[in-house]
Scaffold this motif. Structure first.
Motif, PDB file in Angstrom:
ATOM      1  N   MET A   1       0.921  -1.249  -0.022  1.00  0.00           N
ATOM      2  CA  MET A   1       0.018   0.134   0.102  1.00  0.00           C
ATOM      3  C   MET A   1       0.849   1.290   0.044  1.00  0.00           C
ATOM      4  N   ALA A   2       1.839   1.245   0.887  1.00  0.00           N
ATOM      5  CA  ALA A   2       2.662   2.436   0.989  1.00  0.00           C
ATOM      6  C   ALA A   2       3.542   2.548  -0.530  1.00  0.00           C
ATOM      7  N   LYS A   3       3.786   1.730  -1.132  1.00  0.00           N
ATOM      8  CA  LYS A   3       4.563   1.894  -2.591  1.00  0.00           C
ATOM      9  C   LYS A   3       3.399   2.412  -3.504  1.00  0.00           C
ATOM     10  N   ALA A   4       2.349   1.753  -3.462  1.00  0.00           N
ATOM     11  CA  ALA A   4       1.089   2.314  -4.374  1.00  0.00           C
ATOM     12  C   ALA A   4       0.904   4.033  -4.236  1.00  0.00           C
ATOM     13  N   VAL A   5       0.978   4.236  -2.724  1.00  0.00           N
ATOM     14  CA  VAL A   5       0.643   5.717  -2.402  1.00  0.00           C
ATOM     15  C   VAL A   5       1.828   6.733  -2.960  1.00  0.00           C
ATOM     16  N   LEU A 150      -3.853  20.303  11.697  1.00  0.00           N
ATOM     17  CA  LEU A 150      -4.697  19.840  10.585  1.00  0.00           C
ATOM     18  C   LEU A 150      -4.327  18.809   9.806  1.00  0.00           C
ATOM     19  N   LEU A 151      -4.752  17.670   9.773  1.00  0.00           N
ATOM     20  CA  LEU A 151      -4.448  16.405   9.667  1.00  0.00           C
ATOM     21  C   LEU A 151      -5.146  15.738   8.346  1.00  0.00           C
ATOM     22  N   PHE A 152      -4.425  15.211   7.396  1.00  0.00           N
ATOM     23  CA  PHE A 152      -5.049  14.551   6.001  1.00  0.00           C
ATOM     24  C   PHE A 152      -4.766  13.192   5.582  1.00  0.00           C
ATOM     25  N   GLY A 153      -5.640  12.221   5.788  1.00  0.00           N
ATOM     26  CA  GLY A 153      -5.307  11.108   5.191  1.00  0.00           C
ATOM     27  C   GLY A 153      -4.313  10.440   6.203  1.00  0.00           C
ATOM     28  N   ASN A 154      -4.839  10.351   7.532  1.00  0.00           N
ATOM     29  CA  ASN A 154      -3.955  10.153   8.814  1.00  0.00           C
ATOM     30  C   ASN A 154      -3.780   8.531   8.935  1.00  0.00           C
ATOM     31  N   ALA A 158      -6.530   4.166  10.342  1.00  0.00           N
ATOM     32  CA  ALA A 158      -6.720   2.751   9.822  1.00  0.00           C
ATOM     33  C   ALA A 158      -6.272   1.627  10.855  1.00  0.00           C
ATOM     34  N   ILE A 159      -5.729   2.167  11.826  1.00  0.00           N
ATOM     35  CA  ILE A 159      -5.582   1.106  13.138  1.00  0.00           C
ATOM     36  C   ILE A 159      -6.233   1.408  14.149  1.00  0.00           C
ATOM     37  N   GLY A 160      -7.393   2.230  14.055  1.00  0.00           N
ATOM     38  CA  GLY A 160      -8.286   2.581  15.104  1.00  0.00           C
ATOM     39  C   GLY A 160      -8.058   3.546  16.092  1.00  0.00           C
ATOM     40  N   LYS A 161      -6.975   4.381  15.672  1.00  0.00           N
ATOM     41  CA  LYS A 161      -6.550   5.473  16.726  1.00  0.00           C
ATOM     42  C   LYS A 161      -7.066   6.959  16.076  1.00  0.00           C
ATOM     43  N   SER A 162      -7.017   7.714  16.867  1.00  0.00           N
ATOM     44  CA  SER A 162      -7.153   9.061  16.891  1.00  0.00           C
ATOM     45  C   SER A 162      -6.519   9.978  17.556  1.00  0.00           C
ATOM     46  N   VAL A 163      -6.706  11.393  17.432  1.00  0.00           N
ATOM     47  CA  VAL A 163      -6.070  12.376  18.313  1.00  0.00           C
ATOM     48  C   VAL A 163      -7.124  12.543  19.293  1.00  0.00           C
ATOM     49  N   PRO A 180      -7.624   4.376   1.229  1.00  0.00           N
ATOM     50  CA  PRO A 180      -7.024   3.136   2.110  1.00  0.00           C
ATOM     51  C   PRO A 180      -6.069   3.499   2.861  1.00  0.00           C
ATOM     52  N   VAL A 181      -5.599   4.654   3.056  1.00  0.00           N
ATOM     53  CA  VAL A 181      -4.462   4.749   3.866  1.00  0.00           C
ATOM     54  C   VAL A 181      -4.863   5.314   5.311  1.00  0.00           C
ATOM     55  N   CYS A 182      -6.054   5.699   5.560  1.00  0.00           N
ATOM     56  CA  CYS A 182      -6.520   6.415   6.807  1.00  0.00           C
ATOM     57  C   CYS A 182      -8.072   5.485   6.993  1.00  0.00           C
ATOM     58  N   GLY A 183      -8.267   4.742   5.902  1.00  0.00           N
ATOM     59  CA  GLY A 183      -9.620   3.988   6.140  1.00  0.00           C
ATOM     60  C   GLY A 183      -9.604   2.668   5.768  1.00  0.00           C
TER      61      GLY A 183
END
Length: 209
Positions: A1-5, A150-154, A158-163, A180-183
């Motif tokens: 996924m990281a490479k795709a991004v 200000l966070l974008f595509g955090n 995707a691992i159930g965490k947040s600020v 797919p990166v943040c969701g």
């Protein structure tokens, strides 16, 4: 996924022209915008998020002086990339805060850059895509001077965490539908659309400085 991004980000940047924003804050402006770009993202502060958000902030925040700082880190998929960004962001904010006692900060992070910001405010991104352990945190004495985040595509989303905690009410954390990166989406191109949220983000920040 990281490479795709990474690939998708370079493709997006190849056909888009964005006016460059100042890269460093040398003087004691009222507000310093600290931006951490995404993996492989070109641009001064980041062509997809950082540059358009800084431009929008300059339009929304009037009567006060702004400067910008691009977090100095690899922004690649190598181990330790996010940690290097974490260290640089905290070092910059700490140094600026000491030199400029009245300066406030807006932190901007996109994709891996959001991991960098997360770590810097004490929310570990380890286990997330292109994440890493916390190596430095913004000192408690400086926390009140961080006006907005200000966070974008955090990726931590995707691992159930947040600020949470101290910075929660000052944070705008956007995840585009299908990203797919943040969701849990499968649309890689959704991760490249956050420039459209620049005005929304600037409005949020302007209400908190």
């Amino acid at each position: 996924m990281a490479k795709a991004v990474v690939v998708a980000t370079f493709v997006a940047g190849a056909g888009v022209a964005v006016a460059a924003a100042p890269a460093a804050a040398a003087s004691c402006t009222d507000i310093n915008v600290v931006s951490a770009r995404g993996t492989g993202e070109p641009g001064v502060l980041g062509i997809i998020v950082g540059d358009p958000v800084y431009s929008a902030l300059r339009g929304k925040i009037t009567g006060r002086s702004l400067s910008a700082y691009a977090v100095n880190y690899p922004a690649d998929i190598s181990a330790g990339s996010a940690s290097l960004g974490n260290a640089d962001l905290v070092n910059h904010v700490t140094s600026q805060a000491a030199s400029c006692p009245n300066q406030r900060f807006i932190l901007v992070g996109y994709s891996q850059g959001a991991n960098v910001v997360d770590n810097s405010i004490g929310i570990s991104s380890q286990g997330a895509a292109v994440g890493g352990p916390i190596v430095a945190q913004i000192p408690a004495s400086i926390q009140p001077r961080v006006a907005a985040i200000l966070l974008f595509g955090n990726p931590i989303r995707a691992i159930g965490k947040s600020v949470t905690g101290t910075y929660a009410s000052r944070t705008l954390d956007l995840c585009a539908q299908g990203d797919p990166v943040c969701g849990n989406g499968v649309d890689v191109t959704a991760h490249l659309t956050y420039g459209r949220n620049a005005d929304q983000a600037a409005t949020f920040a302007a209400g908190r400085v």
